[in-house]
Design a protein around this motif. Sequence first.
Motif, mmCIF file in Angstrom:
data_model
loop_
_atom_site.group_PDB
_atom_site.id
_atom_site.type_symbol
_atom_site.label_atom_id
_atom_site.label_comp_id
_atom_site.label_asym_id
_atom_site.label_seq_id
_atom_site.Cartn_x
_atom_site.Cartn_y
_atom_site.Cartn_z
ATOM 1 N N GLU A 1 0.954 -1.138 -0.167
ATOM 2 C CA GLU A 1 0.020 0.032 -0.061
ATOM 3 C C GLU A 1 0.728 1.309 0.150
ATOM 4 O OE1 GLU A 1 -3.110 0.135 -0.110
ATOM 5 O OE2 GLU A 1 -4.143 -1.679 0.529
ATOM 6 N N LYS A 2 0.523 2.453 -0.582
ATOM 7 C CA LYS A 2 1.134 3.555 -0.318
ATOM 8 C C LYS A 2 1.104 4.261 1.101
ATOM 9 C CE LYS A 2 1.244 8.187 -2.475
ATOM 10 N NZ LYS A 2 0.653 9.356 -3.028
ATOM 11 N N HIS A 3 2.145 4.333 1.467
ATOM 12 C CA HIS A 3 2.543 5.142 2.868
ATOM 13 C C HIS A 3 1.792 6.517 2.797
ATOM 14 C CE1 HIS A 3 4.879 1.880 4.349
ATOM 15 N NE2 HIS A 3 5.657 1.948 3.278
ATOM 16 N N LEU A 4 0.905 6.672 3.760
ATOM 17 C CA LEU A 4 0.556 7.901 3.744
ATOM 18 C C LEU A 4 1.256 8.767 4.980
ATOM 19 C CD1 LEU A 4 -3.278 6.841 4.278
ATOM 20 C CD2 LEU A 4 -1.953 7.558 2.217
ATOM 21 N N THR A 5 1.409 10.130 4.463
ATOM 22 C CA THR A 5 2.070 11.141 5.269
ATOM 23 C C THR A 5 1.092 12.447 5.459
ATOM 24 O OG1 THR A 5 3.232 12.175 3.562
ATOM 25 C CG2 THR A 5 4.272 10.020 4.481
ATOM 26 N N ASN A 6 1.550 13.305 6.259
ATOM 27 C CA ASN A 6 0.766 14.565 6.332
ATOM 28 C C ASN A 6 1.346 15.560 5.396
ATOM 29 O OD1 ASN A 6 -0.843 13.889 8.384
ATOM 30 N ND2 ASN A 6 0.886 14.594 10.113
ATOM 31 N N MET A 7 2.624 15.251 4.503
ATOM 32 C CA MET A 7 3.171 15.978 3.627
ATOM 33 C C MET A 7 2.228 16.117 2.339
ATOM 34 S SD MET A 7 5.609 17.437 5.346
ATOM 35 C CE MET A 7 6.762 17.975 3.912
#
Length: 615
Positions: free
Chosen positions: A544-550
């Motif tokens: 899965e794609k890693h989710l970040t706040n950026m």
Amino acid sequence: MSALREDLRNVAIVAHVDHGKTTLVDAMLWQSGAFRENQDVADRVMDSMDLEREKGITILAKNTAVRHGDVKLNIIDTPGHADFGGEVERGLTMVDGVLLLVDASEGPLPQTRFVLRKALEAKLPVILVINKVDRPDARISEVVDEVYELFFDLGAEEDQIEFPIVYCVAKDGKATLDQENPEGGESLKPLMDLLVEHIPPPSYEPDHPLQALVTNLDASPYVGRLALCRVRQGTIKRNQTISWCRADGTIQRAQLGELYVTENLDRVEAESAGPGEIIAVAGIAEVTIGETLADLDDPRPLPVISVDEPSLSVIIGINTSPLAGQDGDKLTARQVKARLDAELIGNVSLRVNDTDRPDAWEVQGRGELQLAVLVELMRREGFELTVGQPQVLTREVDGVIHEPVERLAIDAPEDYVGVLTQLMALRKGRLEQMVNHGTGWVRMEYLVPARGLIGFRTEFLTETRGTGLLHHVFDRWEPWAGELRSRPTGALVADRRGATAQFALMNLQERGSLFVGPGEEVYEGMIVGENARADDLDVNACREKHLTNMRSSGADVLVRLVPHRQLSLDQALEWVQEDECVEVTPERVRLRKQVLDKTGRAKAARRAKAGAAPA
């Protein structure tokens, strides 16, 4: 002194696949008054199996009977595919003549040669029907010449070559004997009259004791197994006590039950049947094909039917994948073996042998289509199976290994001659004949090792942009042709279990073409796609794609996922390599490695390399 049954004719319709056999039988049934004027009848009424209707081919030989004046015509509709040649050979043992159907445009093709060779070997008279004479590209006189050439090529005798010719449009139910106006027919009456005149009536000896040869089997939910026979001599009665001459040479007493004869499409009960009649009898639970029902006091067995040997085999076993048991309800080795044994009873051209594994068996047949049809029928019945790569069977002749060689006919636009020549050269094909009809299409005839054609159809359709036609039939045994280049591409193999993720698949689609879409369950060792390069590649299809706040303006540019390839069962069997197999369930067709564990595969590859290296 032999006598004749003038009120009866037995005829088989033989032809290449898709030349109109079943359509012609439909028209005969309509014109003989088998159906009411307003009756709702499906097209190709003889193709009664779901699979026959879906694929548009005949798989099982079936018989019907139509009336023409005072004469009853027993008609047997045979398959056109050489894979079902056992059905054709059995059908020809029941008849006294054949109707050879040839397409007015395509002319005689490899399966035409196959079925005609069987008819000529049986010394049966032939009526030639040129069908589809209304096609805009019909070339009637050339096709007739090609049929004559085929007769000479197959060594036909003089009386067999002097055959009558009928010009026909089967779908409209029209036939004529007039070559000058082949489309001028109004009904099938000229063809029916010719059948009665040219096909000899059944002959028999009046004082001969009963002989009936079992040529096919059927089952009824009410009376159990039915033996389909042709009565050779004498008269058979319902509830009669007879001698049952078994295939192993023993003779037993047996009591018959019901007796049926065919009228139109229905089996009707009869008290007795005379010589030449095609019947179905109930009451003998273990009767098999090739056995004889004979007179109780004077049993005389007829020769057992022999059919051509198989040329291809696959390993069929239980489903051993981590996802086993999710779709089907027949999973155990005992159930699979019982089903294969049941198939053997009615299919004389199949063989089933044990392997060194208790949960897998080697099934031998005539071709990929026959084996794929068997697997397709089993999955529809609720079985889960693992099916290996089809392998050709070899035999030893004078100390030299021989392999089956197929005669291949290709019809394709002339633009693709170069690429097809290159494809066939890689498969050790030898060009026998090449004809350009002047219409932009070319016919090429090759002799090619049977193993070179495993997996060829998909590549052929890709290279000819789906426009080419190919047909092949077993021709002869020849010495082993050496190594062939197999599939040029590798596989993308999942390295863990889980559900596929769109993010992972978007990165993988650059590596090759995918066989799975997002959200599908995969496991370690399952093949998720085709690698563009020759090596296998272990991939993570679940990342899965890693989710970040950026956030950034260019990070989430939309990348569309290319639709994945959904392989049918036939295509999957063509695609797999020796170390791979197909997992077949009622709902899914998956590809997988035989050894699922990555380390285990590496060890097996090293062992194979060490075994292949010179000592």
